[in-house]
Design a protein around this motif. Sequence first.
Motif, PDB file in Angstrom:
ATOM      1  N   ALA A  56      -9.657  -0.283  -5.883  1.00 48.78           N
ATOM      2  CA  ALA A  56      -8.765  -0.658  -6.989  1.00 48.78           C
ATOM      3  C   ALA A  56      -9.191  -2.002  -7.572  1.00 48.78           C
ATOM      4  O   ALA A  56      -9.227  -2.193  -8.791  1.00 48.78           O
ATOM      5  N   GLY A  99      -6.816   1.056   4.345  1.00 50.77           N
ATOM      6  CA  GLY A  99      -6.124   0.198   3.390  1.00 50.77           C
ATOM      7  C   GLY A  99      -7.105  -0.670   2.626  1.00 50.77           C
ATOM      8  O   GLY A  99      -7.016  -0.821   1.410  1.00 50.77           O
ATOM      9  N   LEU A 100      -8.077  -1.242   3.365  1.00 53.23           N
ATOM     10  CA  LEU A 100      -9.087  -2.071   2.719  1.00 53.23           C
ATOM     11  C   LEU A 100      -9.896  -1.254   1.716  1.00 53.23           C
ATOM     12  O   LEU A 100     -10.274  -1.749   0.651  1.00 53.23           O
ATOM     13  N   VAL A 105      -3.527   6.015   6.283  1.00 51.68           N
ATOM     14  CA  VAL A 105      -2.613   4.910   6.577  1.00 51.68           C
ATOM     15  C   VAL A 105      -1.302   5.457   7.137  1.00 51.68           C
ATOM     16  O   VAL A 105      -0.769   4.952   8.124  1.00 51.68           O
ATOM     17  N   GLY A 119      -4.712   7.146   1.692  1.00 51.61           N
ATOM     18  CA  GLY A 119      -3.272   6.949   1.844  1.00 51.61           C
ATOM     19  C   GLY A 119      -2.730   7.722   3.038  1.00 51.61           C
ATOM     20  O   GLY A 119      -1.910   7.230   3.814  1.00 51.61           O
ATOM     21  N   ILE A 154      -8.854   1.257  -0.084  1.00 46.33           N
ATOM     22  CA  ILE A 154      -8.060   1.381  -1.310  1.00 46.33           C
ATOM     23  C   ILE A 154      -8.124   0.074  -2.091  1.00 46.33           C
ATOM     24  O   ILE A 154      -8.365   0.051  -3.297  1.00 46.33           O
ATOM     25  N   LEU A 155      -7.913  -1.036  -1.374  1.00 45.95           N
ATOM     26  CA  LEU A 155      -7.880  -2.352  -2.005  1.00 45.95           C
ATOM     27  C   LEU A 155      -9.199  -2.638  -2.732  1.00 45.95           C
ATOM     28  O   LEU A 155      -9.209  -3.017  -3.898  1.00 45.95           O
ATOM     29  N   ALA A 187      -2.790   7.216  -3.742  1.00 52.68           N
ATOM     30  CA  ALA A 187      -2.720   6.823  -2.331  1.00 52.68           C
ATOM     31  C   ALA A 187      -1.270   6.729  -1.890  1.00 52.68           C
ATOM     32  O   ALA A 187      -0.912   7.138  -0.779  1.00 52.68           O
ATOM     33  N   ALA A 188      -0.393   6.207  -2.801  1.00 51.85           N
ATOM     34  CA  ALA A 188       1.021   6.087  -2.463  1.00 51.85           C
ATOM     35  C   ALA A 188       1.639   7.461  -2.241  1.00 51.85           C
ATOM     36  O   ALA A 188       2.405   7.668  -1.298  1.00 51.85           O
ATOM     37  N   TYR A 214       0.519   8.738   0.973  1.00 55.97           N
ATOM     38  CA  TYR A 214       1.182   7.999   2.037  1.00 55.97           C
ATOM     39  C   TYR A 214       2.569   8.577   2.290  1.00 55.97           C
ATOM     40  O   TYR A 214       3.031   8.663   3.421  1.00 55.97           O
ATOM     41  N   LEU A 215       3.234   9.022   1.202  1.00 58.31           N
ATOM     42  CA  LEU A 215       4.568   9.601   1.363  1.00 58.31           C
ATOM     43  C   LEU A 215       4.497  11.045   1.839  1.00 58.31           C
ATOM     44  O   LEU A 215       5.521  11.708   1.983  1.00 58.31           O
ATOM     45  N   LEU A 262      -4.268   3.738  -6.761  1.00 55.80           N
ATOM     46  CA  LEU A 262      -3.125   3.213  -5.998  1.00 55.80           C
ATOM     47  C   LEU A 262      -1.977   4.219  -5.962  1.00 55.80           C
ATOM     48  O   LEU A 262      -1.359   4.437  -4.922  1.00 55.80           O
ATOM     49  N   GLN A 294       0.182   4.604  10.871  1.00 51.85           N
ATOM     50  CA  GLN A 294       1.038   3.430  10.722  1.00 51.85           C
ATOM     51  C   GLN A 294       1.765   3.024  11.995  1.00 51.85           C
ATOM     52  O   GLN A 294       1.974   1.837  12.236  1.00 51.85           O
ATOM     53  N   THR A 301      -6.110  -0.496   9.140  1.00 53.64           N
ATOM     54  CA  THR A 301      -6.698  -1.579   8.364  1.00 53.64           C
ATOM     55  C   THR A 301      -7.818  -1.102   7.444  1.00 53.64           C
ATOM     56  O   THR A 301      -7.837  -1.426   6.256  1.00 53.64           O
TER      57      THR A 301
END
Lengths: 288, 249, 338
Positions: A267, A260-261, A242, A239, A263-264, A222-223, A226-227, A219, A246, A257
């Motif tokens: 995790a 993101g799934l 996404v 990440g 990653i979900l 990925a964050a 994402y940044l 997580l 976005q 979608t």
Amino acid sequence: MTTETRTPETQPLRRTLPRIPDRFAAFGAVLIVVVVLAAVLAPWLAPYPVDDPRPLERLLPPSGAHWFGTDQVGRDVLTRILYGGRTSLFIAVAVLAVSALAGVTLGVVAGYAGGWIRDVIMRVTDVFLAFPALLLSLALAVVLQPGVNTVILAIAVTWWPWYTRLAASMAASIATRPYVDAARCLGVPAPLIILRHVLPNSLTPVLVQLSLDAGGVILTSAALSYLGLGAQEPTAEWGLMVQQGQTLFTTNWWVVTFPGLAILVTAFAFNVLGEGLRNALDPRRAVK
Amino acid sequence: MSDHLIEARDLRVSYGGRVVAEVPRLDVGAGECVAIVGESGSGKSTTLLSLLGLTQNAEISGQVRVCGVDVLTASPRALRELRGARAALVMQSPHAALSPATRLGVLMRRALKLHGVRDVDRTMARAMEEVLLDRELLRRYPHEVSGGQAQRFAIALAIALGAEVILADEPTSALDVTVQAEVVGVLRRLRAERDLALLLVSHDLALVSTIADRVLVMKDGAVVESGPAATVLAEPSHPYTRELLEALP
Amino acid sequence: MLRYLARRLGQALLVVAGVVVLTFAVMRLVPGDPAVAFAGPKATPEQLAAARARFGLDDPLPAQLLTYVRDLLAGDWGVSLRTRQPVRDDLYLAFPASLELVGTALLIAVVLGIPLGVLAARYKTKFPDFGVRVGSMLAVSVPVFWLALALQTIFASNLGWFPIAGEYDSALDTTSPLTLWTNITVVDALITGNWPILTSTLDHLVLPALVVAAYPTGVIAQMTRAALIEESGQDHARLERALGFGETSILTRFALRPALGPVLSLIALVFAYAIVNGFLVEAVFNWPGLGRYAAESIRSLDTPAIAGVTLLVALVYVLANLVVDILQGFVDPRARTR
């Protein structure tokens, strides 16, 4: 009814290794195997080459040819997700290996030695724990060039203290056991005692912690991506996918979608297994 | 037979197929005190808990009637009405048996309301008086009272609810000797005054000899000897009972 | 107890000192010359030298660290290179907004998480327990930035139920301007009776607060469940059963209060985590909090601002931990010797 046979040789093994305690945790384990296999076999499983922009096939919705559709430059999303798993799992394994190695070593030394050595190590650990992990990672990612290696370093720097704490408390309790006292009285040198008695006995909780942490590392990485501070194009990373998609969420939902799934699900799988293992180790938390 | 408040026949309690207690026959009538003695792990506490259906995950077979209620087949609702109101439990460690964050008075009030007792305040005051406790104690939390006080409060709960049967699981073993005497004194007096049926589980033969009418001796989940207290304790027929008696100081 | 307090306080101060040193190190590691950033690209060599002297950049590192510590103690957190405002003033505006978001989220987490934990414990190993277990596991496993994007797209862009971004409708600043007291918009609007801004802020809060609440809700539900199950296996639960209480009333009327101790200390620990997690959510919903401030500072290599945010969050973490430990020391005497 099946008859259960237990040979004496299997008994010690049953005690040291936590059994997979319930079906839910087993489900997590199966999910992990699937994710790992998908990532490892990505070059053979992926329907398209990983970095193959086709401007004429931009933003195609999911179909028989592209199960998860195509992205903003015309790459197959499913392929990018399969390869993205390699990036995420590589980061997770590297971060956990580095933090566990550094953290457990320091922790075992602190717990076994006690006294001022322990105090110094534990205070340094406290300082790093107080530092917001994401923020330190952000700052480090700014200092170094953004990329996979930076993400690994940045997360590992904030992750090792947890293992130091865990290993220190384990080692401290083991160091006072009679058989360790006996070894010390016999003149066995400290490094050998640590290697033979303290380390092996601290291992099980560390393994459980690794499983619990893998989800968190995935997580966090990925964050960072994402940044925009983690993996960079053309590396496939969830990440990053996404982030790049976005603005297209309202019009081309599949671009955001599915990564993101991914990653979900990953995790989730590690968290489920980790929780199951923890329950198996700590019967007070288990449901019987 | 039907005048017994506790009646068990062929009671067998097992966990996962392993039998931990087997009692062929157990009767306790009004005004009577029966003691189950044995070492820890002999199955005596399990037997006591199974009489109120309080064992968790245990398989119980046989017949159990407490105050006329068939415990093994009763509905959860019937069981809840039996528990507390007619048959009360007194447990070993007086502090652990009371919820740490609940004042004693709050617990008693809730229990009385649960069983529809009217005139709650008077009942509470009278029950506390009967066990020689100051009413002021009702305002305290469990950790603010002594072990003996907590144990007498547990008995006061039983009295306030009008229980006909008290099941006491090692009620004195966690207490000092002088406090033990107080608690036993209260139990003995109430049994005489209120015609209570008292089932006592204990490993303390000295205590048992002062209060019990009949004794069951349990070892490894089985009853090895039973009979009138005077007979069993004076002329034990089973070697295990002799061992227990010899262990007395 | 007093000795425990003193020792715990000393430890906290030591950690704060370590954090200050580490923050200083990170600040010096950030690339780019703060003097150049401050004086601007067209500065003359003289202006640059003046800027260097002003920040003490020519002093040896230990001297710089000493100056940094002395300034911090005097309440001087430096001047932001980007906003040209004292960092402390910037933080004084941004932190309350983050607090508003995280506070609301934790409120949601407590209100949802504790009843869910009770439900799971009441029907343990049954379907509701399994549902809560899977749900809480999903809540702690979901990437917040993705959840934020998904909720924003579905409930703001597509359905239009909630505003897309921001803290409140900025048109209200002219029609019904807000008097600032605490800088927490919701609180200020409430005490000054500014209903238009209050309702607008609450409306804007729903989606980001729900996203930030996901993780703490999951953790609190799991913790409540575990604590309740442990509590209902205690001796006192057996006595309560023997008194005729049903399982639900044992859990809610007797077990919940002692079980709340560990849950409350967990909330304090999750608090610092939620602030940092909130950074990602603030980025998506353009919430004017610490996260947005940090992101903008990092983008413009604004070292004093980055250091300020880092230090503030670390202080919050240390403080939350200290409060938890002291509370635990009061509740459980055994914790004092650790």
